[in-house]
Write an enzyme that holds these catalytic residues in place. Structure first.
Site, PDB file in Angstrom:
ATOM      1  CB  CYS B  88      -3.212  -8.746   3.605  1.00 28.01           C
ATOM      2  SG  CYS B  88      -3.392  -7.244   2.616  1.00 28.01           S
ATOM      3  CG  HIS B 344      -5.158  -3.605   6.506  1.00 31.41           C
ATOM      4  ND1 HIS B 344      -4.372  -4.597   7.049  1.00 31.41           N
ATOM      5  CD2 HIS B 344      -5.355  -3.944   5.207  1.00 31.41           C
ATOM      6  CE1 HIS B 344      -4.078  -5.479   6.098  1.00 31.41           C
ATOM      7  NE2 HIS B 344      -4.654  -5.107   4.976  1.00 31.41           N
TER       8      HIS B 344
END
Lengths: 489, 400
Positions: B88, B344
């Site tokens: 991430c 996201h």
């Protein structure tokens, strides 16, 4: 013969059992199938055991064998041979006993053998081992039996494993003698490509099978042992039809009080494992000097006679295994886990799980034996074993020796119950665990009921199926952490 | 002696797509959309870009491998294009590559672009990824919510927090982010929720319910970076500059050595400490105007407030409930909606965070503009609490 001319004693030096925690209340079968199979009403009593999604005959064999070795005065390396008996082995060509031996950490010099093809596999393997009189032999029998939905077998079968260590010293039971009859009596069969058994009529099996073949083997065994039927204190006969054991006892002249509970109300018929499971149960309850007659039935019959030394009659390992259960009163989970229904498992189940067999071989000690590393420079235990020590204050290179973590107690550091990831029996429980003597890993949790897990809760390691690869008919094994319950450990 | 990255590189253009379920757009469309906005913002032309970094975490689901997808989509003039993946933190990694390239003097103008097209999988939640030939043979098949849920019970045990109190603080984190996202036209989730709705949501991974989890979105974000001199030459007044860019990667000690209790994130504390030193931040709670942190799950945001030194250890539950991190609080967190509601798209997230701070620093954040924004922090956490990649970036204005 020993030096003074008497026959040297040989027999059982240790035993262990495993009964899966999951139990089906048989009324669930009547509720589910009663509309079409009224006859199930007669069978809708008590419970049967069934393997969780991550248990099979190999994992159950490992669990039972660990129990048999737990009380052993000798080092595990003293186990020279291991025989695995089952009619439900996961691999037809990859030795299943070899997986069990690796999980037990028995080393490469152990001689292993799979025995299969008959419900007599367990008793025949035990009899052959006892007749061979070679110490350091481990006989394990395990079954995870499948049955068609709505069949009587779905109610009467059960899953279990039992293991016996054989030797000369510190006997729990002395082997006195035995006999075998081989008769191609096809009461039921399963082709090598089939999932389910095909069975003939009960009444014929009772009259021409149990009550005709078994007594002949029993008489021969009693004669071989020099024991009279009237002296037998424990008659072990796997559960079948009502009153068969009592009728057989009467035929042979064995006291009615000797007929043991067939465990059909708690386990069901666990196939090749069942005579051994019942023998373990008997040894746990027998008094010193009790004579035990074990009968195994399947295309003939085995009969074995033992004299209990009383040394085993202190624990409650078998009773605990028989009692510990999570009872399912509905059919759904049982049907899904035993393959009776095809469940929609969602797209997450589509992940390709091919196992690189080169990696499996390279890391076999790590994966099958839960062998990690202990840094010779700083003493830190770690998993996996690594080239560079994980201790930030050490980081020594190439200083690690093997350390087996599988038998060490551990505790919960973190945990969750994950409803998102694919798991045949959701939710999936996993988290970080810490071994009491050092070492930690992110592990799957097995045998978890709601409320079992909390930070610091005690754990023991169990050998389980990690993943199934349906495309290639392969299964991965690894170790998981199970909550420690009363009576275990 | 290294002098750090502070004020060596200016950000002269940024772009970010609307995040969400962009059913009719592919990764190429998203890349083009984010880039067009950034390029127009910068006043530069594609021929001026001398090196580029592309961040994607699940490239097999959309663009495929290597730097080629970015070069072909934007028709970049045969320049170096590097694809980066660091879970991430991938978007921040792309920015780090571009910023370091300019700071080294190897090039004058560099591009960082992150993209993820996640909604071509056929199911909700992040896809399960291949994890390596040996890892797959022994790691539990954990998910993102399952791995971050591990923080919750360990945190409760460490600080003696009742489950109900933690659940309520987690709910407040999500209620706050939904309120912020509702005001952001580019955000994926734009409906406010109530605390009760968050508490009553179906369980995903104990104790995380559905509203404790961030959105899974399609999107792209990008930044064009150059030297302070060139920025001034482009007429950028008070240009946004990078004050710190730090990355800390687990070395296995958390998951393999018995010192960590699972209640916090080791890498975040290390990356934050280094970033504060690099940026010259003495007291983060006082000096920072805004934060955009990796709120993949509500519990992560709570723990991160402590790991970044913005709450005292064990104090984040109280601070969150007191509204410290709300849009009108002392130190707003996720004023754009955060991962929770902006969304996201993994490779884009780090750059999306910087995009919001960039807008706030330039006074271009519209209705959600905070007064007197001087210094902002972004934080990404990739992987799982026991083994992860953590990035911390700090941005401000040149010379301030």
């Amino acid at each position: 013969m020993s030096r003074d001319g008497t026959r040297e004693q040989f027999g059982v030096t240790g035993f262990g059992v495993h009964v899966p925690r999951l139990r089906l209340d048989r009324r669930a079968l009547l509720d589910q199938h009663g509309w079409s199979h009224k006859g199930l009403k007669a069978l809708a009593k008590g419970q049967r055991s069934f393997a969780d999604w991550d248990e099979d005959s190999v994992t159950m064999a490992v669990a039972a064998a660990r129990g048999a070795l737990a009380g052993q005065p000798v080092e595990r390396r003293a186990i020279a041979a291991l025989t695995l008996a089952s009619t439900s082995l996961p691999f037809a060509d990859r030795q299943n006993a070899g997986i069990v031996a690796a999980a037990l950490g028995l080393g490469e010099r152990v001689a292993t053998l799979d025995v299969t093809g008959s419900l007599r596999a367990g008793s025949s393997a035990l009899l052959a081992g006892l007749r061979g009189r070679s110490a350091g032999l481990l006989i394990v029998a395990a079954e995870s039996r499948r049955a068609k939905a709505a069949s009587p077998q779905e109610a009467t079968y059960g899953d279990a494993a039992a293991a016996f260590a054989l030797g000369r010293d510190n006997l729990l039971a002395e082997f006195l003698g035995g006999a075998t009859l081989t008769v191609d009596f096809v009461d039921h069969y399963r082709a090598s490509t089939a999932l389910h058994d095909y069975a003939w009529e009960d009444r014929w099996i009772r009259d021409e099978g149990w009550l005709t073949i078994a007594p002949r083997a029993a008489r021969a065994a009693l004669e071989d042992s020099g024991v009279s039927a009237a002296e037998v204190a424990h008659l072990i006969l796997p559960p079948g039809q009502p009153r068969v054991a009592a009728t057989l006892a009467e035929q042979l002249g064995i006291p009615a009080s000797a007929v043991r509970d067939g465990l059909d109300s708690r386990v069901g018929h666990s196939g090749a494992a069942h005579p051994l499971l019942m023998l373990a149960h008997a040894l746990e309850q027998a008094r010193a000097g009790d004579l035990i007659l074990v009968i195994g039935f399947g295309q003939g019959a085995d009969a074995l006679v033992f004299r209990a030394t009383g040394a085993a009659g202190t624990g409650a390992v078998v009773e605990t295994a028989l009692a510990a259960g999570r009872v399912e009163t509905g059919y759904g989970r049982f049907a899904a886990l035993t393959g009776s229904v095809e469940r929609d498992e969602g797209m997450r189940a589509e992940l390709d799980l091919q196992t690189p067999l080169t990696v499996l071989h390279r890391k076999r000690d790590m994966l099958l034996g839960l062998v990690g590393g202990r840094c010779a420079a700083c003493g830190t235990r770690q998993f996996p074993k690594a080239r560079v020590c994980v201790n930030p204050d050490c980081n020594a290179w190439d200083a690690q020796e093997d350390v087996r973590l599988a038998d060490d107690p551990a505790r919960v550091v973190t945990w969750t119950a994950d409803h998102l990831t694919y798991c045949p029996s959701p939710p999936a429980h996993y988290g970080l665990i810490q071994f009491e003597a050092g070492g930690r890993l992110l592990a799957g949790y097995a045998d978890v009921d709601p409320g079992d897990l909390s930070v610091g809760a005690p754990l023991r390691m169990v050998f389980r199926v990690k993943d199934y690869d349906p495309r290639r008919d392969f299964r991965r094994y690894f170790w998981k952490a199970a909550p420690l319950r009363g009576g275990e450990g | 002696m290294a002098t750090g990255i502070r004020d060596k590189v200016a950000i002269v253009g940024m772009g970010c797509t609307r995040f969400g379920e962009r059913w009719n757009d592919g990764a190429e469309d998203l890349m083009a959309e984010a880039y067009a906005e950034a390029l127009a913002d910068s006043g530069l032309a594609t021929k001026d870009i001398q090196a580029a970094w592309l961040a994607t975490a699940n490239e097999d689901l959309h663009v495929g491998r290597g730097g080629i997808p970015l070069a072909t989509t934007l028709r970049l003039p045969y320049i170096p294009v590097t694809r980066v993946e660091n879970f991430c933190a991938s978007g921040t990694e792309a920015l780090r590559g571009a910023v370091y390239a300019v700071a080294s003097g190897a090039c004058d103008v560099a591009l960082a672009l992150g993209v993820e097209k996640l909604k071509d999988t056929g199911y909700g939640g992040l896809p399960q990824r291949a994890r390596g030939s040996l890892n797959a043979l022994w790691w539990p098949s954990y998910t993102a919510p399952g791995s971050f849920a591990q923080l919750a019970e360990a945190y409760r045990a460490r600080h003696g927090v009742a489950r109900a109190d933690l659940k309520r603080a987690m709910a407040h984190v999500s209620v706050k982010s939904h309120a912020n996202g509702a005001k952001n036209p580019k955000a994926h989730l734009r409906k406010p929720i109530t605390e009760q709705a968050a508490l009553d949501a179906p369980m995903v991974a104990e104790p995380l319910g559905l509203f404790d989890c961030c959105g899974v979105s399609d999107g792209a974000a990008c930044a064009i970076v150059t030297t302070p001199d060139i920025a001034r030459g482009l007429g950028k007044r008070n240009a946004v500059s990078v004050k710190a860019l730090q990355l800390a990667v687990s070395n296995g000690a958390e998951s393999g050595f018995g010192a960590w209790d699972g209640s916090h994130v080791v890498t975040a504390r290390i990356a934050a400490r280094r970033a504060y030193a690099e940026a010259g931040v003495a007291d983060p709670r006082r000096d920072l105007s805004l934060t955009e942190v990796h709120d993949c799950f509500s519990i992560t945001e709570l723990v991160t407030m402590e790991d970044l030194g913005l709450s005292r250890e064990g104090g984040a539950v109280r601070d969150a409930l007191d509204g410290v991190f709300d849009a009108d609080g002392a130190l707003p967190c996720q004023i754009d909606g955060g991962l929770k509601c902006f969304g996201h798209p993994i490779g884009a997230s780090g750059l999306r965070m910087v995009y919001e701070l960039y807008l706030q620093l330039l006074g271009r954040a519209g209705p959600r503009q905070r007064p007197d924004v001087r210094l902002g922090l972004t934080h990404n956490l990739g992987g799982a609490p026991h083994q992860n990649v953590c990035s911390v970036a700090i941005v401000g204005r040149l010379g301030e």
